[in-house]
Motif scaffolding. Sequence first.
Motif, short mmCIF file in Angstrom:
data_model
loop_
_atom_site.label_atom_id
_atom_site.label_comp_id
_atom_site.label_asym_id
_atom_site.label_seq_id
_atom_site.Cartn_x
_atom_site.Cartn_y
_atom_site.Cartn_z
N ALA A 96 44.70 -7.28 -13.34
CA ALA A 96 45.97 -7.36 -14.05
C ALA A 96 46.09 -6.19 -15.03
CB ALA A 96 46.08 -8.68 -14.78
N MET A 97 44.96 -5.89 -15.68
CA MET A 97 44.98 -4.75 -16.61
C MET A 97 45.32 -3.47 -15.87
SD MET A 97 41.69 -5.18 -18.95
CE MET A 97 41.33 -6.66 -19.84
N GLU A 98 44.75 -3.33 -14.68
CA GLU A 98 45.05 -2.14 -13.89
C GLU A 98 46.54 -2.04 -13.66
OE1 GLU A 98 44.84 -1.50 -9.72
OE2 GLU A 98 45.34 0.49 -10.44
N GLY A 99 47.12 -3.14 -13.18
CA GLY A 99 48.53 -3.13 -12.86
C GLY A 99 49.39 -2.84 -14.08
N LEU A 100 49.13 -3.62 -15.15
CA LEU A 100 50.02 -3.53 -16.30
C LEU A 100 49.84 -2.23 -17.05
CD1 LEU A 100 49.69 -7.19 -17.53
CD2 LEU A 100 51.66 -6.09 -16.45
N LEU A 101 48.59 -2.00 -17.45
CA LEU A 101 48.34 -0.86 -18.32
C LEU A 101 48.38 0.44 -17.54
CD1 LEU A 101 45.68 -1.11 -21.04
CD2 LEU A 101 46.15 1.08 -19.99
N ALA A 102 47.45 0.55 -16.60
CA ALA A 102 47.31 1.84 -15.94
C ALA A 102 48.56 2.21 -15.15
CB ALA A 102 46.08 1.82 -15.04
N PHE A 103 49.07 1.25 -14.40
CA PHE A 103 50.20 1.63 -13.55
C PHE A 103 51.45 1.89 -14.36
CE2 PHE A 103 53.40 0.54 -10.11
CZ PHE A 103 53.33 1.80 -9.55
N PHE A 104 51.69 1.10 -15.41
CA PHE A 104 52.89 1.37 -16.23
C PHE A 104 52.77 2.71 -16.93
CE2 PHE A 104 54.20 -3.23 -16.20
CZ PHE A 104 55.36 -2.96 -15.49
N VAL A 105 51.61 2.96 -17.49
CA VAL A 105 51.43 4.24 -18.19
C VAL A 105 51.54 5.38 -17.18
CG1 VAL A 105 49.86 5.62 -19.58
CG2 VAL A 105 50.00 3.16 -19.93
N GLU A 106 50.86 5.19 -16.04
CA GLU A 106 50.93 6.20 -14.98
C GLU A 106 52.37 6.54 -14.64
OE1 GLU A 106 49.11 5.17 -11.14
OE2 GLU A 106 47.20 4.95 -12.18
N SER A 107 53.14 5.52 -14.26
CA SER A 107 54.46 5.84 -13.72
C SER A 107 55.41 6.33 -14.81
CB SER A 107 55.06 4.65 -12.96
OG SER A 107 54.54 3.46 -13.45
N ALA A 138 41.89 5.61 -15.93
CA ALA A 138 41.79 4.25 -16.45
C ALA A 138 41.98 3.24 -15.33
CB ALA A 138 42.82 4.02 -17.55
N SER A 139 42.92 3.53 -14.42
CA SER A 139 43.15 2.57 -13.34
C SER A 139 41.93 2.51 -12.43
CB SER A 139 44.47 2.90 -12.62
OG SER A 139 44.25 3.39 -11.34
N ALA A 140 41.29 3.67 -12.23
CA ALA A 140 40.05 3.67 -11.45
C ALA A 140 38.99 2.83 -12.14
CB ALA A 140 39.55 5.11 -11.26
N TYR A 141 38.92 2.95 -13.46
CA TYR A 141 37.93 2.17 -14.22
C TYR A 141 38.08 0.67 -13.95
CZ TYR A 141 35.38 0.45 -18.33
OH TYR A 141 34.49 -0.19 -19.16
N PHE A 142 39.32 0.17 -14.06
CA PHE A 142 39.51 -1.27 -13.92
C PHE A 142 39.20 -1.75 -12.50
CE2 PHE A 142 42.39 -0.59 -17.65
CZ PHE A 142 41.56 -1.25 -18.54
N ILE A 143 39.67 -0.99 -11.52
CA ILE A 143 39.47 -1.47 -10.15
C ILE A 143 37.99 -1.36 -9.76
CG2 ILE A 143 40.00 0.65 -8.86
CD1 ILE A 143 41.77 -1.92 -7.38
N LEU A 144 37.31 -0.36 -10.30
CA LEU A 144 35.87 -0.25 -10.01
C LEU A 144 35.09 -1.32 -10.76
CD1 LEU A 144 35.50 3.62 -9.94
CD2 LEU A 144 35.27 2.04 -8.02
N ALA A 145 35.58 -1.73 -11.94
CA ALA A 145 34.93 -2.84 -12.63
C ALA A 145 35.03 -4.10 -11.77
CB ALA A 145 35.56 -3.06 -14.00
N ALA A 146 36.18 -4.28 -11.11
CA ALA A 146 36.33 -5.44 -10.23
C ALA A 146 35.37 -5.34 -9.05
CB ALA A 146 37.78 -5.53 -9.72
N ASN A 147 35.33 -4.17 -8.42
CA ASN A 147 34.43 -4.01 -7.29
C ASN A 147 32.96 -4.18 -7.73
OD1 ASN A 147 32.67 -1.94 -5.48
ND2 ASN A 147 34.24 -2.96 -4.27
N SER A 148 32.61 -3.67 -8.89
CA SER A 148 31.23 -3.79 -9.36
C SER A 148 30.87 -5.24 -9.62
CB SER A 148 31.03 -2.97 -10.64
OG SER A 148 31.24 -1.61 -10.37
#
Length: 489
Positions: A96-107, A138-148
């Motif tokens: 959710a953090m990836e979606g909200l934070l990273a993606f909103f900031v990204e776009s 940052a978005s890579a960080y969150f999704i890799l935290a999930a995978n890890s």
Amino acid sequence: MDVLDLARWQFGITTVYHFLMVPLTIGLAVLVAGMQTAWVRTGDVKYLKMTKFWGKLMLVNFAMGVVTGIVQEFQFGMTWSAYSRFVGDAFGAPLAMEGLLAFFVESTFLGLWIFGWDKLPKKVHLACAWAFSLATVASAYFILAANSWMQHPVGVELVDGRPRLTSIWALLTNNTALAAIPHTIAGCFAVAGAFLVGVAVWHLTRRNEERQVWRASLKLGGVVGMVAFAALAVTGDLQGKLMFQQQPMKMAAAEALCHTEQPASFSIFAYGDVARPDCENVKSITVPALLSFLAHNDFSSEVKGIEDLVKEYKAKYGEFYPVDPQLGELSGQPIDYVPNLPVTYWGFRFMIGFGALAALAAAAALWLTRGGRMPSSPWFRRAALAGIATPFIANSFGWIFTEMGRQPFVVVPNPTGVDGVWMFTARGVSGISVGEVLTSLIVLTLVYAVLAVLEVFLLRRYARAGIAGVMPPPDKPAEKKSDELAFAY
Ligand code: HDD
Ligand code: HEB
Ligand code: HEB
């Protein structure tokens, strides 16, 4: 093939495909922000041209990255619903953090960057480039935290048979994640570096325009590619050491190490029947004691082999799958604790091998073009273009090794974690029919194939157009206007 096999193939195909776009986006985004910084600081128009040219390629690729990402996210609900329910309370949060934070900031900042060229103050515009590129990291960080977390679950308690998050901090500072993130980001820079070198060499050997721009790009790409490989080696070594503690079977599989050894030797090249877990016919060229060093930082320690590990796993997690119709063909069958050995063994070596090739290619390109030289042989151009593929291949094999090496678990048990927080891959799949998965597998593969063709077509087209495609010469102001509109889409 049953539902499980098809669902695995589907996830594998779509996600490997997504990870062709991801590293190029991340690597280019940061490098483009760096180019723009160089322009703002020096005022040298060469850097402006670089920013616009590589920025445009980054945008095309970013758009593809977003499309492929969105499509593959559907799979969690579609084909892996049991898995999603199991892990939802734990790593729903970082996603959710990836979606909200990273993606909103990204776009948001990407939009400001695209449309802000002549409207925002230079420094504010530059800040947008940095905000965007750091958001991709940052978005890579969150999704890799999930995978890890799937590789090594931490920060949870078990409630009603499901893991529930007790500490988001533990999840975000999981040592598995802290090692995987720099390794993956370095892999992104390896990709971007080879891309810069390949495209720049193409221009330098074909046309006599904008040489300064292409020279600077080549140099930047070459240096980035080499530094990235050094970083990959350091972080990869760290990951290897963690893996011996956290997923000993994955490392034994990576080495096709059947019997426990002390000291353990590192296999360089195995031949014979690597697929057989008893290693009856496997011969291997080895470096004595090197595996002990990789695992424990000394040359004498023991490294456990597949045979012994299988015994341990059987004792801990059972010899047979439970009898349960949801498990399909596997219901009541013996559990195979050994990952696909040829894939893990060669995947690990191809990751390292193609990465080393990328680093060598970067070094060779820098050497051959030193001091204003430019080899005129068509082979140089062909090799530089082929070199673009090498870090992509290395990254794909890195992931294939990591993800197939954790089988038969989709959530791997943490040897020092909470009991019961693990899941067999066979358990994670949705209760759907073969026909349903087959349909989505075919549709998704076709959609991704179309996207692949489109991506290559667009990247080639804009890469060939060169600087004139993003910044026409100043003596043609009329064209400039229409081009700017095109750049803003
Ligand atoms: Fe990704 C885009 C979903 C793996 C890095 N991804 C992207 C989008 C979705 C996903 C829905 C579009 C919206 C957005 O930008 O957030 N991604 C996934 C799923 C994955 C996955 C379901 C795994 C199974 N992604 C993944 C990894 C990384 C990224 C492992 C980084 C290491 N993803 C990104 C990115 C993207 C993106 C850099 C990539 C390409 C792009 O933006 O252009 O943020
Ligand atoms: Fe993953 C699976 C790759 C990321 C989750 N994958 C998988 C596969 C592959 C992969 C190949 C298959 C395997 C088998 O089955 O054996 N990945 C990959 C890549 C990437 C990834 C390339 C980068 C993009 N993943 C990821 C993430 C996540 C995941 C991030 C989370 C979040 N996977 C997953 C799942 C699955 C997979 C769930 C399914 C299951 C199995 O195991 O299969
Ligand atoms: Fe790597 C993964 C190591 C190189 C990319 N790697 C990985 C792992 C390891 C490694 C151990 C696993 C982890 C787990 O599972 O946990 N590497 C390594 C080493 C080396 C390397 C030692 C040498 C140098 N890589 C590399 C390269 C590349 C890569 C070159 C590219 C470019 N990897 C990778 C990826 C992956 C890996 C992508 C997946 C993700 C993670 O990180 O996990």
